[in-house]
Design a protein around this motif. Structure first.
Motif, PDB file in Angstrom:
ATOM      1  N   TYR A  38       0.866  -1.194   0.000  1.00 12.41           N
ATOM      2  CA  TYR A  38       0.000   0.000   0.000  1.00 12.41           C
ATOM      3  C   TYR A  38       0.900   1.241   0.000  1.00 12.41           C
ATOM      4  O   TYR A  38       2.067   1.160   0.380  1.00 12.41           O
ATOM      5  N   PRO A  39       0.372   2.382  -0.436  1.00 17.48           N
ATOM      6  CA  PRO A  39       1.243   3.560  -0.524  1.00 17.48           C
ATOM      7  C   PRO A  39       1.417   4.239   0.823  1.00 17.48           C
ATOM      8  O   PRO A  39       0.469   4.332   1.608  1.00 17.48           O
ATOM      9  N   SER A  40       2.618   4.707   1.099  1.00 17.85           N
ATOM     10  CA  SER A  40       2.810   5.574   2.259  1.00 17.85           C
ATOM     11  C   SER A  40       2.156   6.928   1.976  1.00 17.85           C
ATOM     12  O   SER A  40       1.822   7.233   0.827  1.00 17.85           O
ATOM     13  N   LYS A  41       2.038   7.728   3.009  1.00 19.19           N
ATOM     14  CA  LYS A  41       1.371   9.043   2.903  1.00 19.19           C
ATOM     15  C   LYS A  41       1.889   9.846   1.701  1.00 19.19           C
ATOM     16  O   LYS A  41       3.097  10.043   1.562  1.00 19.19           O
ATOM     17  N   ALA A  44       3.133   6.422  -3.612  1.00 17.38           N
ATOM     18  CA  ALA A  44       2.442   5.431  -4.450  1.00 17.38           C
ATOM     19  C   ALA A  44       3.151   4.091  -4.382  1.00 17.38           C
ATOM     20  O   ALA A  44       4.336   4.006  -4.059  1.00 17.38           O
ATOM     21  N   THR A  45       2.403   3.031  -4.714  1.00 22.63           N
ATOM     22  CA  THR A  45       3.026   1.714  -4.883  1.00 22.63           C
ATOM     23  C   THR A  45       3.560   1.630  -6.320  1.00 22.63           C
ATOM     24  O   THR A  45       3.517   2.610  -7.065  1.00 22.63           O
ATOM     25  N   SER A  46       4.013   0.454  -6.712  1.00 21.11           N
ATOM     26  CA  SER A  46       4.793   0.272  -7.947  1.00 21.11           C
ATOM     27  C   SER A  46       4.270   1.024  -9.173  1.00 21.11           C
ATOM     28  O   SER A  46       3.138   0.808  -9.621  1.00 21.11           O
ATOM     29  N   CYS A  47       5.108   1.869  -9.724  1.00 16.23           N
ATOM     30  CA  CYS A  47       4.823   2.553 -10.988  1.00 16.23           C
ATOM     31  C   CYS A  47       6.121   3.188 -11.488  1.00 16.23           C
ATOM     32  O   CYS A  47       6.786   3.909 -10.747  1.00 16.23           O
ATOM     33  N   TYR A  48       6.443   2.910 -12.752  1.00 18.70           N
ATOM     34  CA  TYR A  48       7.705   3.393 -13.327  1.00 18.70           C
ATOM     35  C   TYR A  48       7.427   3.943 -14.714  1.00 18.70           C
ATOM     36  O   TYR A  48       6.711   3.327 -15.502  1.00 18.70           O
ATOM     37  N   GLU A  52      11.459   7.292 -24.171  1.00 18.25           N
ATOM     38  CA  GLU A  52      12.519   7.157 -25.174  1.00 18.25           C
ATOM     39  C   GLU A  52      12.005   7.671 -26.506  1.00 18.25           C
ATOM     40  O   GLU A  52      10.949   7.246 -26.966  1.00 18.25           O
ATOM     41  N   LYS A  53      12.744   8.584 -27.112  1.00 25.86           N
ATOM     42  CA  LYS A  53      12.389   9.140 -28.427  1.00 25.86           C
ATOM     43  C   LYS A  53      10.913   9.536 -28.500  1.00 25.86           C
ATOM     44  O   LYS A  53      10.197   9.184 -29.446  1.00 25.86           O
ATOM     45  N   GLY A  54      10.436  10.206 -27.483  1.00 28.13           N
ATOM     46  CA  GLY A  54       9.070  10.719 -27.473  1.00 28.13           C
ATOM     47  C   GLY A  54       8.015   9.726 -27.004  1.00 28.13           C
ATOM     48  O   GLY A  54       6.873  10.094 -26.762  1.00 28.13           O
ATOM     49  N   LYS A  55       8.370   8.452 -26.901  1.00 26.66           N
ATOM     50  CA  LYS A  55       7.410   7.454 -26.402  1.00 26.66           C
ATOM     51  C   LYS A  55       7.363   7.484 -24.878  1.00 26.66           C
ATOM     52  O   LYS A  55       8.405   7.634 -24.219  1.00 26.66           O
ATOM     53  N   LYS A  56       6.178   7.338 -24.333  1.00 23.25           N
ATOM     54  CA  LYS A  56       6.009   7.344 -22.879  1.00 23.25           C
ATOM     55  C   LYS A  56       5.275   6.071 -22.466  1.00 23.25           C
ATOM     56  O   LYS A  56       4.118   5.862 -22.848  1.00 23.25           O
ATOM     57  N   ILE A  57       5.978   5.249 -21.713  1.00 21.69           N
ATOM     58  CA  ILE A  57       5.453   3.933 -21.350  1.00 21.69           C
ATOM     59  C   ILE A  57       5.459   3.811 -19.832  1.00 21.69           C
ATOM     60  O   ILE A  57       6.475   4.112 -19.180  1.00 21.69           O
ATOM     61  N   VAL A  58       4.336   3.369 -19.281  1.00 18.29           N
ATOM     62  CA  VAL A  58       4.262   3.144 -17.833  1.00 18.29           C
ATOM     63  C   VAL A  58       4.350   1.644 -17.565  1.00 18.29           C
ATOM     64  O   VAL A  58       3.681   0.849 -18.220  1.00 18.29           O
ATOM     65  N   ILE A  59       5.200   1.273 -16.607  1.00 17.50           N
ATOM     66  CA  ILE A  59       5.322  -0.125 -16.201  1.00 17.50           C
ATOM     67  C   ILE A  59       4.787  -0.232 -14.780  1.00 17.50           C
ATOM     68  O   ILE A  59       5.325   0.388 -13.854  1.00 17.50           O
ATOM     69  N   ASP A  60       3.711  -0.950 -14.620  1.00 16.89           N
ATOM     70  CA  ASP A  60       2.923  -1.081 -13.397  1.00 16.89           C
ATOM     71  C   ASP A  60       2.239   0.246 -13.045  1.00 16.89           C
ATOM     72  O   ASP A  60       2.747   1.327 -13.340  1.00 16.89           O
ATOM     73  N   CYS A  61       1.066   0.119 -12.454  1.00 21.10           N
ATOM     74  CA  CYS A  61       0.253   1.315 -12.184  1.00 21.10           C
ATOM     75  C   CYS A  61      -0.471   1.090 -10.855  1.00 21.10           C
ATOM     76  O   CYS A  61      -1.675   0.896 -10.804  1.00 21.10           O
ATOM     77  N   GLY A  62       0.298   1.091  -9.778  1.00 17.99           N
ATOM     78  CA  GLY A  62      -0.221   0.760  -8.458  1.00 17.99           C
ATOM     79  C   GLY A  62      -1.022   1.879  -7.808  1.00 17.99           C
ATOM     80  O   GLY A  62      -1.295   2.923  -8.423  1.00 17.99           O
ATOM     81  N   SER A  63      -1.366   1.660  -6.555  1.00 18.22           N
ATOM     82  CA  SER A  63      -2.193   2.607  -5.808  1.00 18.22           C
ATOM     83  C   SER A  63      -1.476   3.943  -5.610  1.00 18.22           C
ATOM     84  O   SER A  63      -0.336   3.993  -5.159  1.00 18.22           O
ATOM     85  N   GLY A  64      -2.157   5.031  -5.976  1.00 18.39           N
ATOM     86  CA  GLY A  64      -1.572   6.375  -5.846  1.00 18.39           C
ATOM     87  C   GLY A  64      -0.756   6.807  -7.049  1.00 18.39           C
ATOM     88  O   GLY A  64      -0.304   7.949  -7.132  1.00 18.39           O
TER      89      GLY A  64
END
Ligand SMILES: [Zn+2]
Ligand SMILES: [Zn+2]
Length: 270
Positions: A38-41, A44-48, A52-64
């Protein structure tokens, strides 16, 4: 003096020419969320975020994660999302992201659907509602993805539900592995071999080794880093007790690698 001035100008010019080219080509990783469970105050939890070259990619999309992500990009600019597994600390905000994409399309701020890749047994069981806006696809261990000029491959982890590690390689051969959640396995060591950056879960302290199957303690993280001979290690997926500094110290004591830890301000080029 004239010659010295010319040389100085040449190097200044060369530096200006070289620097932006290298920056344009490099993968940029930003750690948006880094807590396990769970996220601390205000965090957020896992999200990265990988850019690269204008592309925007999210890896995991956790709470917060969505609230934090908007400190870095507009949600409408996203190109793809990859989810390592469907535990809530890795997927919770993905359901809100579907609403965000719906509303932004209705407002005319985005026209194309968002590609969402999830490592799970059956994506049709997940409660998504707008397939024209949110194009959810299943990934497996043998899936190969290409997003822009980045290549993605996957490793089946030791975890209580299907979960993958993700390897991303750019055209210059630079590589990055995100572990997802996993216990120690020989196949993961091989998957992470020689990568430039290993973003790896570090859920437990040294004395807790073996306490919970399907997660890593500091001693196992250090062993993976050494045996895979990675260049740079970033710890993430932290427990809500003890200190992150202690986790880093324990890994550093057992590893010769450069060790960093995920935090809201961490943004590196790979
Ligand atoms: Zn987790
Ligand atoms: Zn998990």
């Amino acid at each position: 003096m004239v010659l010295a001035g010319s040389i100085a100008r040449f190097f200044t010019y060369k530096k200006c020419m070289d620097w932006p080219v290298r920056r344009m080509e490099a993968m940029k990783l930003t750690t948006i969320g880094f807590w396990g469970a769970y996220p601390s105050k205000n965090e957020a939890t896992s999200c990265y975020l990988l850019e690269e070259k204008g592309k925007k990619i999210v890896i995991d999309c956790g709470s917060g994660a969505l609230a934090k992500l908007q400190n870095h990009i507009e949600l409408t600019d996203l190109d793809a999302v990859i989810i390592s597994h469907i535990h809530p600390d890795h997927i919770a905000d993905l359901y809100c992201l579907e609403y965000a994409m719906l509303i932004q399309q209705q407002l005319g701020n985005r026209q194309k659907p968002l590609d969402v890749f999830i490592y799970t047994e059956n994506v049709s069981h997940l409660p998504f509602s707008y397939p024209d806006i949110f194009q959810v696809k299943q990934i497996k261990e043998d899936s190969q993805l290409q997003i822009g000029t980045l290549s993605f491959s996957f490793h089946n982890n030791l975890h209580e539900i299907p979960c993958c590690a993700v390897k991303i390689t750019d055209q210059a051969g630079k590589s990055f592995v995100y572990s997802g959640d996993t216990g120690y396995t020989e196949s993961f060591v091989q998957f992470a071999r020689n990568v430039d950056t290993l973003l790896i879960e570090c859920s437990f302290f040294l004395e807790q080794k073996g306490l919970v199957k399907g997660h890593l303690s500091t001693v196992e993280v250090a062993e993976i880093a050494e045996r895979a001979d990675v260049k740079h290690v970033i710890l993430t997926h932290f427990p809500h007790y003890g200190s992150i500094e202690q986790l880093v110290k324990e890994v550093q004591a057992l590893s010769s690698k450069s060790v960093d830890y995920a935090k809201e301000t961490l943004s590196i080029t790979i």
